[in-house]
Design a protein around this motif. Structure first.
Motif, PDB file in Angstrom:
ATOM      1  N   PRO A   1       0.826  -1.216   0.000  1.00 51.66           N
ATOM      2  CA  PRO A   1       0.000   0.000   0.000  1.00 51.66           C
ATOM      3  C   PRO A   1       0.856   1.260   0.000  1.00 51.66           C
ATOM      4  CG  PRO A   1      -0.804  -1.600   1.602  1.00 51.66           C
ATOM      5  CD  PRO A   1       0.522  -2.103   1.132  1.00 51.66           C
ATOM      6  N   LYS A   2       1.997   1.203   0.687  1.00 53.36           N
ATOM      7  CA  LYS A   2       2.876   2.372   0.776  1.00 53.36           C
ATOM      8  C   LYS A   2       3.414   2.758  -0.599  1.00 53.36           C
ATOM      9  CE  LYS A   2       7.093   4.033   3.041  1.00 53.36           C
ATOM     10  NZ  LYS A   2       8.193   3.695   3.977  1.00 53.36           N
ATOM     11  N   GLU A   3       3.820   1.766  -1.381  1.00 55.17           N
ATOM     12  CA  GLU A   3       4.357   2.049  -2.712  1.00 55.17           C
ATOM     13  C   GLU A   3       3.283   2.035  -3.792  1.00 55.17           C
ATOM     14  OE1 GLU A   3       8.018   0.205  -3.887  1.00 55.17           O
ATOM     15  OE2 GLU A   3       8.544  -0.322  -1.822  1.00 55.17           O
ATOM     16  N   ARG A   4       2.050   1.737  -3.408  1.00 51.13           N
ATOM     17  CA  ARG A   4       0.918   1.693  -4.342  1.00 51.13           C
ATOM     18  C   ARG A   4       1.255   0.804  -5.537  1.00 51.13           C
ATOM     19  NH1 ARG A   4      -0.851   7.614  -5.796  1.00 51.13           N
ATOM     20  NH2 ARG A   4      -2.512   6.437  -6.816  1.00 51.13           N
ATOM     21  N   SER A   5       1.795  -0.367  -5.236  1.00 56.09           N
ATOM     22  CA  SER A   5       2.211  -1.299  -6.283  1.00 56.09           C
ATOM     23  C   SER A   5       1.937  -2.722  -5.834  1.00 56.09           C
ATOM     24  CB  SER A   5       3.713  -1.147  -6.581  1.00 56.09           C
ATOM     25  OG  SER A   5       4.039   0.171  -6.925  1.00 56.09           O
ATOM     26  N   CYS A   6       1.776  -3.604  -6.788  1.00 54.77           N
ATOM     27  CA  CYS A   6       1.663  -5.017  -6.466  1.00 54.77           C
ATOM     28  C   CYS A   6       2.360  -5.840  -7.545  1.00 54.77           C
ATOM     29  CB  CYS A   6       0.203  -5.456  -6.310  1.00 54.77           C
ATOM     30  SG  CYS A   6      -0.796  -5.313  -7.794  1.00 54.77           S
ATOM     31  N   VAL A   7       2.686  -7.080  -7.161  1.00 57.16           N
ATOM     32  CA  VAL A   7       3.435  -7.982  -8.035  1.00 57.16           C
ATOM     33  C   VAL A   7       2.796  -9.357  -7.984  1.00 57.16           C
ATOM     34  CG1 VAL A   7       5.692  -8.976  -8.551  1.00 57.16           C
ATOM     35  CG2 VAL A   7       5.558  -6.722  -7.497  1.00 57.16           C
ATOM     36  N   GLU A   8       2.773 -10.012  -9.117  1.00 58.15           N
ATOM     37  CA  GLU A   8       2.194 -11.355  -9.170  1.00 58.15           C
ATOM     38  C   GLU A   8       3.014 -12.248 -10.092  1.00 58.15           C
ATOM     39  OE1 GLU A   8      -2.134 -11.988  -9.330  1.00 58.15           O
ATOM     40  OE2 GLU A   8      -1.760 -12.960 -11.257  1.00 58.15           O
ATOM     41  N   LEU A   9       3.236 -13.475  -9.643  1.00 60.18           N
ATOM     42  CA  LEU A   9       3.816 -14.508 -10.495  1.00 60.18           C
ATOM     43  C   LEU A   9       2.701 -15.502 -10.802  1.00 60.18           C
ATOM     44  CD1 LEU A   9       6.408 -15.786 -11.771  1.00 60.18           C
ATOM     45  CD2 LEU A   9       6.542 -17.184  -9.707  1.00 60.18           C
ATOM     46  N   SER A  10       2.352 -15.616 -12.073  1.00 65.01           N
ATOM     47  CA  SER A  10       1.261 -16.510 -12.468  1.00 65.01           C
ATOM     48  C   SER A  10       1.383 -16.825 -13.956  1.00 65.01           C
ATOM     49  CB  SER A  10      -0.096 -15.860 -12.167  1.00 65.01           C
ATOM     50  OG  SER A  10      -0.212 -14.617 -12.848  1.00 65.01           O
ATOM     51  N   ARG A  11       0.422 -17.583 -14.468  1.00 69.73           N
ATOM     52  CA  ARG A  11       0.444 -17.947 -15.876  1.00 69.73           C
ATOM     53  C   ARG A  11       0.492 -16.692 -16.750  1.00 69.73           C
ATOM     54  NH1 ARG A  11       1.127 -23.414 -17.456  1.00 69.73           N
ATOM     55  NH2 ARG A  11       0.292 -24.701 -15.793  1.00 69.73           N
TER      56      ARG A  11
ATOM     57  N   LEU B   1       6.075 -12.566 -14.549  1.00 68.37           N
ATOM     58  CA  LEU B   1       6.004 -11.688 -13.383  1.00 68.37           C
ATOM     59  C   LEU B   1       5.281 -10.421 -13.815  1.00 68.37           C
ATOM     60  CD1 LEU B   1       7.133 -11.805 -10.431  1.00 68.37           C
ATOM     61  CD2 LEU B   1       8.931 -10.265 -11.226  1.00 68.37           C
ATOM     62  N   LYS B   2       4.188 -10.124 -13.129  1.00 68.57           N
ATOM     63  CA  LYS B   2       3.347  -8.985 -13.472  1.00 68.57           C
ATOM     64  C   LYS B   2       3.494  -7.903 -12.405  1.00 68.57           C
ATOM     65  CE  LYS B   2       0.255 -12.440 -15.387  1.00 68.57           C
ATOM     66  NZ  LYS B   2       1.228 -13.525 -15.085  1.00 68.57           N
ATOM     67  N   VAL B   3       3.661  -6.669 -12.832  1.00 64.81           N
ATOM     68  CA  VAL B   3       3.878  -5.560 -11.909  1.00 64.81           C
ATOM     69  C   VAL B   3       2.875  -4.458 -12.209  1.00 64.81           C
ATOM     70  CG1 VAL B   3       5.529  -3.892 -10.996  1.00 64.81           C
ATOM     71  CG2 VAL B   3       6.346  -6.098 -11.861  1.00 64.81           C
TER      72      VAL B   3
END
Length: 446
Positions: A155-165, A193-195
């Protein structure tokens, strides 16, 4: 049977013309968007639309595939500004603050097999970010009900990351194939890797920010979780000096050069690291380093002998002795760059350098060449001697590879990263370093 099923049945291994005839209007428009000015729909086979890059790359003609039911997804992303990442196999959607990167393990294991053998556990929480048009993706479950991949956010960096298909757009943009139709179970670059970052930034800022976060995630996976994954570079230079297939090799002989085992090992490692250009360069540079003390010693002895033979040298005069001591002190304090200049001057034949540059791509070694921050090689009559120019360039390139930005001494020198665009342009400098190392071995014979 639905209209889409009818289209799929009609599109079994057909040409572009036949496919466009059978497509519905929205599919035709999707194809036109995807083609743009850089691709062309070639044919349809096994439910996949095959596109050919209009301009073949350095590895020849490349094919890209997308499932027919994914045409509109890829087209929508392209319309919304999806662009290929310049350095890594991935793409960026600036308007959505989104980037997606292909990842692979740091070893010869198919990515799917490596990723799916672990039971992934993460602090998953809803963050409102959507990675696909269908909503936020979830870690995929296999038959053993193990979590595959992760989704974490800050939440602090207003970012998320996901490893998926991989999304269909990532598979299309990231994975050109040389000739074969990929199988859904092939295991090639199955995961990405999705950012997600702030979408208010411009395209370059989104790309830099997403790449920075991706690198941080993979770094922590390595040191904290013992999982070694790398961002897949868009281009990977493979450097080889092997004899061309079918060419006649020189007659094999018993070795005449007395090559130290350490030097032979460094040469061998350069060949072993064929897909890591900076490592290859450093291996040859280490050969040069091996001979620096020898070249420096020879130069010092030569200088001292000249001083002692000077008819004006008088061992009874303090001034003569002090001048000799000062000369010795200067020789002792010679920097590595100064020693390298001596090595280039005394151990490398000038005719060999001229012969090399006669056949080299001189644009690469010019001031506007692809490697920034290192001296050019000039053949202007008023330029420094060729050996001196080569020494300066080789040493500057060595510093770009080994020195970190936080060192004040090298603050102005950008770091040359292993899988960067610059690294993929190093072959001419590697060829030069190989020649210099060979010359050093020859002239280093006792």
């Amino acid at each position: 049977m639905s209209s889409e099923e009818s289209v799929m049945e009609a599109l079994d291994a057909v040409s572009r013309e036949a496919a466009m005839e059978a497509f519905q209007d929205f599919q035709k428009k999707s194809v036109e968007v995807i083609e743009g000015d850089s691709r062309k729909l070639s044919s349809i086979k096994e439910g996949l639309a095959m596109f050919v890059d209009a301009k073949p790359g350095r590895r020849g003609e490349r094919f890209r595939y997308v499932p027919i039911d994914g045409l509109s997804i890829v087209a929508d992303d392209l319309v919304n500004g999806a662009i290929e990442h310049s350095e890594y196999a991935g793409y960026v959607l600036p308007g959505r603050g989104y980037a997606e990167f292909s990842v692979r393990p740091n070893r010869s294991v198919p990515p799917r097999r490596y990723i799916e053998k672990y039971n992934w556990v993460s602090d998953h929480a809803e963050c409102g970010h959507h990675f696909t048009l269908q909503g936020p993706t979830r870690p995929i479950r296999d038959g053993e009900n193990r979590g595959i991949g992760f989704h974490v956010h800050s939440p602090k960096e207003r970012s998320c990351v996901e490893l998926s298909r991989a999304t269909v757009t990532a598979s299309f943009l990231n994975d050109p194939w040389p000739f074969v139709v990929p199988s859904p179970d092939s295991g090639m670059r199955t995961y990405t890797l999705k950012v997600f970052v702030e979408p208010e930034m411009d395209a370059d800022s989104v790309s830099r920010r997403a790449t920075d976060i991706a690198a941080r995630v993979l770094f922590e996976l390595d040191i904290r979780n013992g999982l070694s994954l790398l961002l897949e570079p868009r281009e990977r230079l493979r450097v080889s000096f092997d004899l061309a297939s079918g060419a006649s090799a020189p007659s094999i002989r018993f070795p005449r050069l007395k090559t130290p085992r350490e030097v032979a090992a460094l040469f061998s490692f350069a060949s072993e690291a064929y897909d890591n250009p900076p490592f290859i360069f450093l291996s040859y540079y280490q050969v040069l380093e091996y001979y620096l003390p020898m070249a420096h010693k020879r130069d010092a002895v030569k200088a001292l002998r000249i001083a002692l033979r000077d008819p004006y040298f008088d061992e009874g005069e303090d001034s003569s002795v002090l001048a000799l001591l000062h000369s010795i002190e200067r020789l002792k304090q010679a920097s590595e760059e100064d020693q390298l200049k001596v090595l280039m001057r005394d151990f490398v034949r000038e005719e060999k350098l001229k012969e090399f540059f006669k056949d080299a791509d001189l644009k690469h070694f010019a001031s506007k060449g692809p490697i920034a921050g290192i001296p050019e090689i000039s053949f202007h009559p008023k330029s420094d001697p060729l050996s001196l120019q080569v020494a300066k360039r080789v040493y500057a390139l060595r510093n770009r590879i080994v020195h970190a930005k936080d060192d004040p001494k090298y603050a102005s020198i950008p770091v040359l990263l292993p899988r960067s665009v610059e690294a993929n342009n190093l072959k001419p400098d590697i060829s030069l370093a190989r020649l210099l190392a060979t010359e050093a071995v020859i002239h280093g014979q006792s």
